[in-house]
Design a protein around this motif. Structure first.
Motif, PDB file in Angstrom:
ATOM      1  N   GLY A  75       4.905  28.750  12.658  1.00  0.00           N
ATOM      2  CA  GLY A  75       4.970  27.639  13.612  1.00  0.00           C
ATOM      3  C   GLY A  75       4.764  26.291  12.946  1.00  0.00           C
ATOM      4  O   GLY A  75       4.678  25.264  13.633  1.00  0.00           O
ATOM      5  N   GLU A  76       4.696  26.269  11.626  1.00  0.00           N
ATOM      6  CA  GLU A  76       4.493  25.019  10.893  1.00  0.00           C
ATOM      7  C   GLU A  76       5.668  24.063  11.111  1.00  0.00           C
ATOM      8  O   GLU A  76       6.828  24.466  11.084  1.00  0.00           O
ATOM      9  N   LYS A  77       5.339  22.789  11.335  1.00  0.00           N
ATOM     10  CA  LYS A  77       6.366  21.758  11.528  1.00  0.00           C
ATOM     11  C   LYS A  77       6.025  20.544  10.654  1.00  0.00           C
ATOM     12  O   LYS A  77       5.419  19.576  11.112  1.00  0.00           O
ATOM     13  N   PRO A  78       6.436  20.591   9.388  1.00  0.00           N
ATOM     14  CA  PRO A  78       6.027  19.545   8.446  1.00  0.00           C
ATOM     15  C   PRO A  78       6.867  18.266   8.481  1.00  0.00           C
ATOM     16  O   PRO A  78       6.536  17.300   7.787  1.00  0.00           O
ATOM     17  N   TYR A  79       7.965  18.249   9.259  1.00  0.00           N
ATOM     18  CA  TYR A  79       8.853  17.083   9.283  1.00  0.00           C
ATOM     19  C   TYR A  79       8.646  16.300  10.575  1.00  0.00           C
ATOM     20  O   TYR A  79       8.976  16.779  11.666  1.00  0.00           O
ATOM     21  N   SER A  80       8.089  15.092  10.438  1.00  0.00           N
ATOM     22  CA  SER A  80       7.713  14.294  11.608  1.00  0.00           C
ATOM     23  C   SER A  80       8.561  13.037  11.753  1.00  0.00           C
ATOM     24  O   SER A  80       8.928  12.393  10.753  1.00  0.00           O
ATOM     25  N   CYS A  81       8.850  12.673  12.977  1.00  0.00           N
ATOM     26  CA  CYS A  81       9.570  11.436  13.288  1.00  0.00           C
ATOM     27  C   CYS A  81       8.600  10.257  13.198  1.00  0.00           C
ATOM     28  O   CYS A  81       7.539  10.271  13.839  1.00  0.00           O
ATOM     29  N   GLU A  82       8.942   9.277  12.397  1.00  0.00           N
ATOM     30  CA  GLU A  82       8.063   8.120  12.204  1.00  0.00           C
ATOM     31  C   GLU A  82       8.035   7.202  13.427  1.00  0.00           C
ATOM     32  O   GLU A  82       7.156   6.345  13.550  1.00  0.00           O
ATOM     33  N   ILE A  83       8.999   7.412  14.329  1.00  0.00           N
ATOM     34  CA  ILE A  83       9.087   6.538  15.506  1.00  0.00           C
ATOM     35  C   ILE A  83       8.275   7.087  16.677  1.00  0.00           C
ATOM     36  O   ILE A  83       7.449   6.380  17.261  1.00  0.00           O
ATOM     37  N   CYS A  84       8.501   8.363  17.019  1.00  0.00           N
ATOM     38  CA  CYS A  84       7.818   8.917  18.198  1.00  0.00           C
ATOM     39  C   CYS A  84       6.826  10.023  17.877  1.00  0.00           C
ATOM     40  O   CYS A  84       6.107  10.487  18.764  1.00  0.00           O
ATOM     41  N   GLY A  85       6.780  10.454  16.627  1.00  0.00           N
ATOM     42  CA  GLY A  85       5.809  11.472  16.231  1.00  0.00           C
ATOM     43  C   GLY A  85       6.217  12.905  16.464  1.00  0.00           C
ATOM     44  O   GLY A  85       5.452  13.829  16.162  1.00  0.00           O
ATOM     45  N   SER A  86       7.411  13.155  17.000  1.00  0.00           N
ATOM     46  CA  SER A  86       7.867  14.529  17.209  1.00  0.00           C
ATOM     47  C   SER A  86       7.967  15.251  15.863  1.00  0.00           C
ATOM     48  O   SER A  86       8.373  14.656  14.868  1.00  0.00           O
ATOM     49  N   SER A  87       7.601  16.549  15.866  1.00  0.00           N
ATOM     50  CA  SER A  87       7.596  17.319  14.624  1.00  0.00           C
ATOM     51  C   SER A  87       8.619  18.440  14.676  1.00  0.00           C
ATOM     52  O   SER A  87       8.908  18.996  15.738  1.00  0.00           O
ATOM     53  N   PHE A  88       9.115  18.797  13.464  1.00  0.00           N
ATOM     54  CA  PHE A  88      10.152  19.808  13.370  1.00  0.00           C
ATOM     55  C   PHE A  88       9.903  20.703  12.157  1.00  0.00           C
ATOM     56  O   PHE A  88       9.301  20.286  11.165  1.00  0.00           O
ATOM     57  N   SER A  89      10.378  21.938  12.264  1.00  0.00           N
ATOM     58  CA  SER A  89      10.185  22.900  11.177  1.00  0.00           C
ATOM     59  C   SER A  89      11.218  22.740  10.075  1.00  0.00           C
ATOM     60  O   SER A  89      10.994  23.161   8.942  1.00  0.00           O
TER      61      SER A  89
END
Length: 286
Positions: A257-271
Motif C-alpha cells: 500500500g506504499e505510495k511514495p509519489y506525491s502531488c506537490e499541489i494537493c498532496g495526493s499520493s500514488f504508488s
C-alpha cells in the motif's frame, strides 16, 4: 697467503658445491621437496628450519617485527615490509603489459592472469575456473550460500568483502569515484564507467537479436529479457514474476500500500510515477 674455500660436497642434480655435508643435505630438499621439520603443535611440515621457526610463532603469538608508524606487530620481516607499503603507498611491482603497479608481488602475479587468461583454480562443484584462489573461494560461496561479511549498520550479509564495502556506502553516502568531465560522483567504479559513456556516447553492449546498443551491461541484460521472456524477480507474497528488480519494487506496493509519489499541489499520493503524471493533468501541469 690466499684463502682457498674448499667445497668438497657437490649436488648431483645442479652441481652446486658446499663445504659441509649438512649444508648439502639442506640444499637437496630444494630438489626433492622433502619437508624435514614438523610442527609439534599442528603437524605442519616445512623444508626449511627457519620457516619452521617462523610458523611456530603463529602458535605462541610471538610477533617481533613492529611497524614504526602504527605499532602493529608481525611474525616476519617480509610481512612487516608489505604492511609498511600501506603507509608509504609504495608499489614496486609493475605489470609489464599495462603498467599497473602493486604493493604486493602476489597481487601483481594474479593481475597478470587478466592478460594471459590463465585460470589455475577450478570449482569442484561446477568446474568454473578462476584466476586466483581468492576468486575461487568467493565463487564457492554461490554453492554453499556462505555470507561471512555483515554490515555493521543493518546486518545485511554478503559473500564478498568488496560487495560489503560498496553496500556500506548506502549508509554513509560516500561517493569516492568522480567524473573528471562533469564532477558527478558515484559510490562504485562501475557506475562511474557507465556514466562516462554519457559523455563519450560509447555503447559497447549490442543485442545480437535486434541490434540495439547500450552503454551499460545492466541495461543490456534487461533488454535481452524482452526477447527471452525471462522474469527472474519473483514476489515472495504472491509469486508474480518480473523481468527487472524495479518492476518488482513497483509490484510490491500492491501488497504494502506504499505510495511514495506525491502531488506537490494537493498532496495526493500514488504508488506509481505514471499515476502521478496522469493526476497532474487535473492541475493542468502536464
Amino acid at each position: 697467503m690466499m684463502n682457498v674455500h674448499i667445497r668438497p660436497f657437490s649436488c648431483e642434480v645442479c652441481g652446486g658445491a658446499f663445504p659441509r655435508s649438512a649444508e648439502l643435505k639442506r640444499h637437496m630438499v630444494t630438489h626433492t621437496g622433502d619437508k624435514l621439520y614438523s610442527c609439534e603443535v599442528c603437524g605442519k611440515a616445512s623444508s626449511n628450519k627457519a620457516h619452521a621457526k617462523v610458523h611456530m610463532r603463529t602458535h605462541i603469538g610471538e610477533k617481533s617485527n613492529f611497524c614504526e608508524v602504527c605499532a602493529k606487530a608481525f611474525h616476519t620481516n617480509s610481512e612487516l615490509k608489505r604492511h609498511v607499503r600501506t603507509h608509504t603507498g609504495e608499489k614496486p611491482y609493475s605489470c609489464e603489459v599495462c603498467g599497473k603497479a602493486f604493493s604486493n608481488n602476489s597481487h601483481a602475479k594474479v593481475h597478470m592472469r587478466t592478460h594471459t587468461g590463465e585460470k589455475l583454480f577450478s570449482c569442484e562443484v561446477c568446474g568454473k575456473a578462476s584466476s586466483s584462489n581468492a576468486d575461487a573461494k568467493v565463487h564457492m560461496r554461490t554453492h554453499t550460500g556462505e555470507k561471512p561479511y555483515s554490515c555493521k549498520l543493518c546486518s545485511k550479509a554478503f559473500s564478498n568483502r568488496s560487495d560489503a564495502k560498496v553496500h556500506l556506502r548506502t549508509h554513509t553516502g560516500e561517493k569516492p569515484y568522480s567524473c573528471e568531465m562533469c564532477g558527478k560522483a558515484f559510490s562504485t567504479n562501475s557506475e562511474l564507467k557507465n556514466h562516462r559513456r554519457i559523455h563519450t556516447g560509447e555503447k559497447p553492449f549490442s543485442c545480437e537479436v535486434c541490434g540495439s546498443a547500450f552503454s551499460s551491461n545492466s541495461n543490456f541484460k534487461k533488454h535481452i529479457r524482452t526477447h527471452t521472456g525471462e522474469k527472474p524477480y519473483a514476489c515472495e507474497i504472491c509469486g508474480t514474476s518480473c523481468s527487472t528488480s524495479s518492476n518488482l519494487k513497483s509490484h510490491m506496493r500492491t501488497h504494502t500500500g506504499e505510495k511514495p509519489y506525491s502531488c506537490e499541489i494537493c498532496g495526493s499520493s500514488f504508488s506509481q510515477p505514471s499515476n502521478l503524471k496522469v493526476h497532474m493533468r487535473i492541475h493542468k501541469v502536464i
